[in-house]
Design a protein around this motif. Structure first.
Motif, PDB file in Angstrom:
ATOM      1  N   LYS A   1       0.860  -1.194   0.000  1.00  0.00           N
ATOM      2  CA  LYS A   1       0.000   0.000   0.000  1.00  0.00           C
ATOM      3  C   LYS A   1       0.891   1.238   0.000  1.00  0.00           C
ATOM      4  O   LYS A   1       1.355   1.662   1.055  1.00  0.00           O
ATOM      5  N   TYR A   2       1.136   1.762  -1.188  1.00  0.00           N
ATOM      6  CA  TYR A   2       1.941   2.980  -1.316  1.00  0.00           C
ATOM      7  C   TYR A   2       1.030   4.188  -1.103  1.00  0.00           C
ATOM      8  O   TYR A   2      -0.200   4.072  -1.152  1.00  0.00           O
ATOM      9  N   THR A   3       1.638   5.348  -0.929  1.00  0.00           N
ATOM     10  CA  THR A   3       0.837   6.544  -0.654  1.00  0.00           C
ATOM     11  C   THR A   3      -0.221   6.760  -1.731  1.00  0.00           C
ATOM     12  O   THR A   3      -1.368   7.072  -1.433  1.00  0.00           O
ATOM     13  N   ASP A   4       0.161   6.552  -2.985  1.00  0.00           N
ATOM     14  CA  ASP A   4      -0.811   6.812  -4.053  1.00  0.00           C
ATOM     15  C   ASP A   4      -1.973   5.820  -4.046  1.00  0.00           C
ATOM     16  O   ASP A   4      -2.998   6.051  -4.685  1.00  0.00           O
ATOM     17  N   ASP A   5      -1.822   4.694  -3.337  1.00  0.00           N
ATOM     18  CA  ASP A   5      -2.922   3.724  -3.262  1.00  0.00           C
ATOM     19  C   ASP A   5      -4.003   4.158  -2.285  1.00  0.00           C
ATOM     20  O   ASP A   5      -5.090   3.580  -2.256  1.00  0.00           O
ATOM     21  N   VAL A   6      -3.707   5.140  -1.454  1.00  0.00           N
ATOM     22  CA  VAL A   6      -4.676   5.559  -0.437  1.00  0.00           C
ATOM     23  C   VAL A   6      -5.756   6.420  -1.096  1.00  0.00           C
ATOM     24  O   VAL A   6      -5.453   7.381  -1.806  1.00  0.00           O
ATOM     25  N   GLN A   7      -7.002   6.034  -0.903  1.00  0.00           N
ATOM     26  CA  GLN A   7      -8.137   6.791  -1.451  1.00  0.00           C
ATOM     27  C   GLN A   7      -9.019   7.212  -0.285  1.00  0.00           C
ATOM     28  O   GLN A   7      -9.380   6.380   0.529  1.00  0.00           O
ATOM     29  N   LEU A   8      -9.355   8.495  -0.206  1.00  0.00           N
ATOM     30  CA  LEU A   8     -10.208   8.965   0.884  1.00  0.00           C
ATOM     31  C   LEU A   8     -11.486   9.548   0.304  1.00  0.00           C
ATOM     32  O   LEU A   8     -11.468  10.133  -0.791  1.00  0.00           O
ATOM     33  N   PRO A   9     -12.600   9.420   1.028  1.00  0.00           N
ATOM     34  CA  PRO A   9     -13.842  10.023   0.530  1.00  0.00           C
ATOM     35  C   PRO A   9     -13.691  11.545   0.408  1.00  0.00           C
ATOM     36  O   PRO A   9     -13.114  12.177   1.291  1.00  0.00           O
ATOM     37  N   GLY A  10     -14.141  12.085  -0.702  1.00  0.00           N
ATOM     38  CA  GLY A  10     -14.119  13.555  -0.871  1.00  0.00           C
ATOM     39  C   GLY A  10     -12.735  14.119  -1.124  1.00  0.00           C
ATOM     40  O   GLY A  10     -12.533  15.338  -1.043  1.00  0.00           O
ATOM     41  N   MET A  11     -11.801  13.241  -1.462  1.00  0.00           N
ATOM     42  CA  MET A  11     -10.418  13.712  -1.609  1.00  0.00           C
ATOM     43  C   MET A  11     -10.235  14.523  -2.893  1.00  0.00           C
ATOM     44  O   MET A  11     -10.719  14.144  -3.957  1.00  0.00           O
ATOM     45  N   LEU A  12      -9.516  15.636  -2.778  1.00  0.00           N
ATOM     46  CA  LEU A  12      -9.171  16.452  -3.941  1.00  0.00           C
ATOM     47  C   LEU A  12      -7.707  16.209  -4.308  1.00  0.00           C
ATOM     48  O   LEU A  12      -6.968  15.566  -3.556  1.00  0.00           O
ATOM     49  N   HIS A  13      -7.309  16.747  -5.462  1.00  0.00           N
ATOM     50  CA  HIS A  13      -5.964  16.464  -5.981  1.00  0.00           C
ATOM     51  C   HIS A  13      -5.228  17.753  -6.299  1.00  0.00           C
ATOM     52  O   HIS A  13      -5.816  18.691  -6.827  1.00  0.00           O
ATOM     53  N   ALA A  14      -3.951  17.759  -5.977  1.00  0.00           N
ATOM     54  CA  ALA A  14      -3.158  18.966  -6.192  1.00  0.00           C
ATOM     55  C   ALA A  14      -2.163  18.763  -7.333  1.00  0.00           C
ATOM     56  O   ALA A  14      -1.652  17.666  -7.550  1.00  0.00           O
ATOM     57  N   ALA A  15      -1.938  19.857  -8.055  1.00  0.00           N
ATOM     58  CA  ALA A  15      -0.834  19.896  -9.023  1.00  0.00           C
ATOM     59  C   ALA A  15      -0.111  21.213  -8.786  1.00  0.00           C
ATOM     60  O   ALA A  15      -0.724  22.202  -8.383  1.00  0.00           O
ATOM     61  N   PHE A  16       1.188  21.194  -9.019  1.00  0.00           N
ATOM     62  CA  PHE A  16       1.993  22.393  -8.768  1.00  0.00           C
ATOM     63  C   PHE A  16       2.323  23.130 -10.062  1.00  0.00           C
ATOM     64  O   PHE A  16       2.681  22.493 -11.061  1.00  0.00           O
ATOM     65  N   LEU A  17       2.208  24.460 -10.010  1.00  0.00           N
ATOM     66  CA  LEU A  17       2.878  25.271 -11.018  1.00  0.00           C
ATOM     67  C   LEU A  17       4.334  25.312 -10.591  1.00  0.00           C
ATOM     68  O   LEU A  17       4.639  25.689  -9.450  1.00  0.00           O
ATOM     69  N   ARG A  18       5.211  24.892 -11.467  1.00  0.00           N
ATOM     70  CA  ARG A  18       6.645  24.879 -11.149  1.00  0.00           C
ATOM     71  C   ARG A  18       7.380  25.799 -12.105  1.00  0.00           C
ATOM     72  O   ARG A  18       6.998  25.929 -13.270  1.00  0.00           O
ATOM     73  N   SER A  19       8.416  26.393 -11.612  1.00  0.00           N
ATOM     74  CA  SER A  19       9.115  27.369 -12.439  1.00  0.00           C
ATOM     75  C   SER A  19       9.814  26.703 -13.620  1.00  0.00           C
ATOM     76  O   SER A  19      10.551  25.737 -13.431  1.00  0.00           O
ATOM     77  N   PRO A  20       9.601  27.242 -14.823  1.00  0.00           N
ATOM     78  CA  PRO A  20      10.391  26.768 -15.968  1.00  0.00           C
ATOM     79  C   PRO A  20      11.720  27.507 -16.054  1.00  0.00           C
ATOM     80  O   PRO A  20      12.545  27.189 -16.901  1.00  0.00           O
ATOM     81  N   HIS A  21      11.907  28.498 -15.192  1.00  0.00           N
ATOM     82  CA  HIS A  21      13.123  29.329 -15.241  1.00  0.00           C
ATOM     83  C   HIS A  21      14.035  29.007 -14.059  1.00  0.00           C
ATOM     84  O   HIS A  21      13.554  28.802 -12.956  1.00  0.00           O
ATOM     85  N   PRO A  22      15.351  29.067 -14.287  1.00  0.00           N
ATOM     86  CA  PRO A  22      16.276  28.884 -13.159  1.00  0.00           C
ATOM     87  C   PRO A  22      16.264  30.082 -12.212  1.00  0.00           C
ATOM     88  O   PRO A  22      16.602  29.954 -11.045  1.00  0.00           O
ATOM     89  N   HIS A  23      15.874  31.228 -12.725  1.00  0.00           N
ATOM     90  CA  HIS A  23      15.805  32.423 -11.886  1.00  0.00           C
ATOM     91  C   HIS A  23      14.831  33.389 -12.546  1.00  0.00           C
ATOM     92  O   HIS A  23      14.991  33.729 -13.716  1.00  0.00           O
ATOM     93  N   ALA A  24      13.821  33.801 -11.829  1.00  0.00           N
ATOM     94  CA  ALA A  24      12.858  34.754 -12.393  1.00  0.00           C
ATOM     95  C   ALA A  24      12.080  35.399 -11.262  1.00  0.00           C
ATOM     96  O   ALA A  24      11.883  34.798 -10.204  1.00  0.00           O
ATOM     97  N   ARG A  25      11.639  36.630 -11.552  1.00  0.00           N
ATOM     98  CA  ARG A  25      10.676  37.248 -10.655  1.00  0.00           C
ATOM     99  C   ARG A  25       9.298  36.948 -11.222  1.00  0.00           C
ATOM    100  O   ARG A  25       9.120  36.888 -12.443  1.00  0.00           O
TER     101      ARG A  25
END
Ligand code: MCN
Ligand code: SMO
Length: 788
Positions: free
Chosen positions: A32-56
């Protein structure tokens, strides 16, 4: 000192090849890995990640994203005020400059892959669509990539709120270093850059946070190696008491050190769950893992060895620059690679003086942290490839040169103050020589060269600080307290439950620690169950890292087990009306010595302990349980690896033919498990020597974003690995156990590098200054050797 001294005399399981009891679950696909855990009403997150090594980040437009049905929230830095506090990373040393930063920085991107915003949706797909629909106004800036440039006083700052890029500048000197170098007969030098690697476990990371809306309790699933430590580190920033947070990491598909950290996502997913008022899951994808989980082993090392005219090493001097990323890895810091590399500079050589300087500059790269053999691997590669350079220069056999400079096998204090507890430094080398028939192998090398075939033989002997307790951590510059605890309970039916605060993610703790408990008590192996991986089911502990569990949890179990064994014996003696000295407890049966039919089983004794009332000794409390901790003294394992390669001088292809190894981890709990650990770690060492590299281009773009670019060795690339053993019990730990889980990855890569150099030396002078060595690098080395 050791308290549990009689266990080895009575052992039935310690030292046996007991089959791994945890394997059926993996083999049947029931883990049972973390991704195997299912909870009622669970939502899912995705990250905006920087495509730049340095940016404002000038602005993040969320309108289009929020318009997508199923997208529930876009979370940026300002949404987390009062939800998750800043992360401060420091180390109890005066040289260290603490770094404080927000858990989510939506204003400045400092490396490719840095989390900038979180989108929460009803599925991962919709959350990803939400990320794609964010309108981000980036203002790219010049990245600072060069670690040595970062150390210059006029360098731009990676973190503009700080006054330096250097997380720590540490200097150390023992003995007459300068004099010995000034008066040495010969001085040899090398600059070595260990390539940037990833632990790259097969299971990426994952986090699920579930706040109980009424009680305020938090349950956190996180694919990590130290549930208790993670709970401790998250408490303050999340503002939650330790007794209201449960951290679970049930099955973890490889940790290899990387999962020993408290990551930004470990902070951010519970924060996001609080904001949206529902459980939230995030499962890392391979791009996120390679670009933005931690990187490791990227250390630039300048080494010098002073020698006398008789070929004796006099003094070692080194400068270690750990190439850090945009912020310190938490909580271990970017010193975790360069500092232990420096403290272990003398390794198994008897030298009179040592000096080192350590720097840990930040750059616009992914932060760097632990990966199996952290610290030791890079330092080992630099020192041991230099010693091979010296042997070639002096025309000596590389192993004879080492043998002439070796420390004695008996306990020995190194010039840096490390307290080696005895080993088989020469013995392991002798054993490997026998395993491969070294003389014959060298003769064959000479024969093959006559036919235009280039065989190479590479040695890599090591000594390894293992099983960090407080003393070992200090010996390596980390001023912090580490120990572990174990609880041991005989249940009312006589079955036995053991819990420890360590974490089992492939090391076979459920088997090996049950062997220890069974022998300590005198109970059948099958009656013992070991529980880890959950802060609410297992007693507190530091966790699994630094090859420490066999020693530390094993020692804690021996101590707790000894107490419980004494209780069982008293109970049995009282019930059978004899003196405790007359009770023999073995195989779960207490027998009156000399009266074989007068006996009680563990089941009967368990019942008595819980429900026996006045049948118990008047001063005995009910239950049969104990909890003990163990903080071991310094303990060091050792061994030797020898690699044999043949290179194709036309194509630069390296055919790795054979690995022979002899390891010494003191008393072995389970030789089969030890061999499995060696083989797995050696495969990773081969990867580091020949294939694995996390690359950035000159603009700071990340180039190794999939497993097409970041190459693991597969079963096709890993040759037969022969593992021999010597057992030199530790003179200081419980049971004489030493750790070993990282050894292979510390030493194997260097054996391969030295073998490649040995093969190329047929063409002229060769010096290896970096890894991995692919065919192009090998061809270049051949070209240079021919030109020398
Ligand atoms: N062992 C033994 N006798 C000894 C020493 C060890 O039988 N004298 C056994 C132990 O009982 C344990 C195994 O060998 O089952 C490893 O023990 P130890 O050296 O104490 O290391 P840890 O259990 O503390 O594991 C940590 C170590 C580290 S630091 C990394 S990194 C690593 C490694 O283990 N990560 C791994 N091995 C790994 N193996 C797998 N499958 N997955 C990982 O992520
Ligand atoms: S790199 Mo291992 O978790 O100490």
């Amino acid at each position: 000192d050791a308290e549990a001294t009689d266990i080895l005399e009575r052992r039935k399981y310690i030292g046996m090849n007991v089959l791994r009891t945890e394997d059926p679950v993996y083999l049947m696909g029931r883990a049972k890995y973390t991704d195997d855990v299912q909870l009622p009403g669970m939502l899912h997150a995705a990250f905006l990640r920087s495509p730049h090594p340095h940016a404002r980040v000038r602005n993040i437009g969320t309108e289009r994203a929020m318009g997508i049905p199923g997208v529930r929230a876009v979370i940026t830095q300002s949404d987390l005020d009062g939800v998750v506090g800043p992360i401060t990373t420091a180390l109890a040393r005066p040289e260290v400059v603490p770094v404080t930063r927000p858990a989510l920085d939506s204003r400045v991107a400092r490396y490719v892959g840095q989390p900038i915003a979180i989108v929460v949706g009803t599925s991962r797909y919709l959350a990803e669509d939400g990320v794609d629909a964010l309108d981000v106004d980036w203002e790219p800036r010049e990245p600072l990539l060069d670690a040595e440039r970062a150390l210059e006083p006029d360098a731009p700052l990676v973190r503009e709120d700080m006054t330096t890029n250097n997380f720590a500048h540490i200097e150390f000197q023992r003995g007459e270093v300068d004099d010995l170098f000034a008066n040495a007969d010969r001085v040899f030098r090398k600059r070595f850059h260990h390539g940037r690697c990833s632990a790259a476990p097969l299971e990426n990371r994952g986090v699920i946070a579930d706040w109980d809306q009424v009680s305020g309790d938090l349950t956190l699933w996180s694919s990590n190696q130290n549930p208790h430590m993670l709970r401790t580190f998250l408490g303050a920033p999340l503002g939650i008491a330790g007794n209201k947070m449960r951290v679970i990491a049930d099955h973890v598909g490889g940790g290899f050190g990387l999962k020993a950290h408290a990551f930004d996502e470990d902070h951010l997913i519970p924060a996001a769950a609080k904001v949206v008022g529902a459980p939230v899951k995030w499962t890392e994808d391979r791009y996120e893992h390679l670009a933005a989980s931690l990187h490791s082993k990227d250390v630039i090392i300048e080494l010098e060895i002073a020698m006398d005219a008789d070929g004796r090493f006099l003094a070692f001097r080194g400068h270690y620059i750990g190439v850090g990323g945009a912020h310190p890895s938490h909580p271990w810091t970017p010193l975790l690679d360069p500092l232990p590399a420096a403290t272990l500079l003398p390794s198994l050589y008897d030298i009179r003086a040592v000096g080192y300087v350590v720097d840990a500059p930040m750059t616009n790269r992914c932060p760097s942290g632990a990966y199996r053999g952290v610290g030791w691997t890079a330092g080992h590669a630099a020192r041991e490839t230099l010693i091979d350079d010296i042997a070639r220069e002096l025309g000596q056999d590389p192993i004879e040169l080492r043998l002439r400079n070796l420390i004695p096998d008996k306990p020995f204090v190194s010039v840096t103050g490390m307290k080696y507890d005895g080993g088989s430094y020469a013995g392991a080398i002798r054993k490997v020589k026998e395993m491969v028939d070294y003389e014959a192998l060298r003769a064959r090398q000479v024969e093959l060269r006559k036919e235009g075939r280039y065989l190479g033989i590479g040695w890599s002997p090591w000594v390894e600080p293992t099983a960090w307790g407080t003393e070992m951590a200090k010996a390596n510059g980390f001023n912090s307290e580490f120990f572990d605890a174990a609880s041991l309970t005989v249940e009312p039916d006589g079955s036995i439950t053991v819990t420890t605060g360590c974490h089992n993610h492939g090391q076979a703790h459920y088997t090996t620690l049950a062997q220890v408990a069974a022998d300590t008590l005198g109970a059948p192996f099958e009656s013992v169950r070991v529980i880890e991986n959950d802060t609410e089911r297992a007693v507190y502990g530091s966790g699994t890292f630094a090859s420490r569990v066999a020693v530390v949890a094993g020692g804690a179990i021996m101590r707790a087990g000894k107490e419980v064994r004494e209780k069982i014996i008293r109970l049995a003696a009282h019930a059978m009306e004899v003196s405790p000295d007359d009770i023999d407890l073995a195989d779960g049966v207490a027998t009156v010595k000399g009266v074989p039919d007068k006996q009680m089983t563990m089941q009967q004794l368990g019942f008595l302990a819980y429900y026996g009332g006045s049948a118990r000794p008047p001063d005995a409390e009910p239950m049969l349980a104990a909890t003990r901790s163990y903080d071991p003294p310094e303990t060091y394992s050792n061994g030797t690896i020898l690699a044999t390669v043949e290179i194709d001088a036309q194509t630069g292809k390296v055919d790795l033919q054979h690995i022979a190894c002899c390891e010494d981890c003191g008393t072995m709990l389970n030789p089969m498990v030890v061999e499995g650990q060696m083989q797995g770690a050696i495969a990773q060492g081969i990867g580091g020597a020949m294939y694995e590299s996390l690359a950035y281009d000159e603009t700071g773009q990340f180039l190794s974003s999939s497993l097409m670019d970041y190459l693991y060795p597969t079963t096709c690339e890993v040759p037969p690995i022969e593992v021999g053993h010597i057992q030199t019990p530790s003179t200081v730990t419980e049971g004489g156990i030493k750790g070993m889980g990282e050894s292979g990855n510390i030493a194997a890569g260097t054996a391969v590098l030295n073998a490649i150099a040995d093969a190329i030396s047929a063409f002229g002078k060769v010096e290896i200054t970096t890894n991995p060595l692919g065919p192009n690098e090998v061809l270049e080395l051949i070209r240079r050797a021919k030109a020398s």
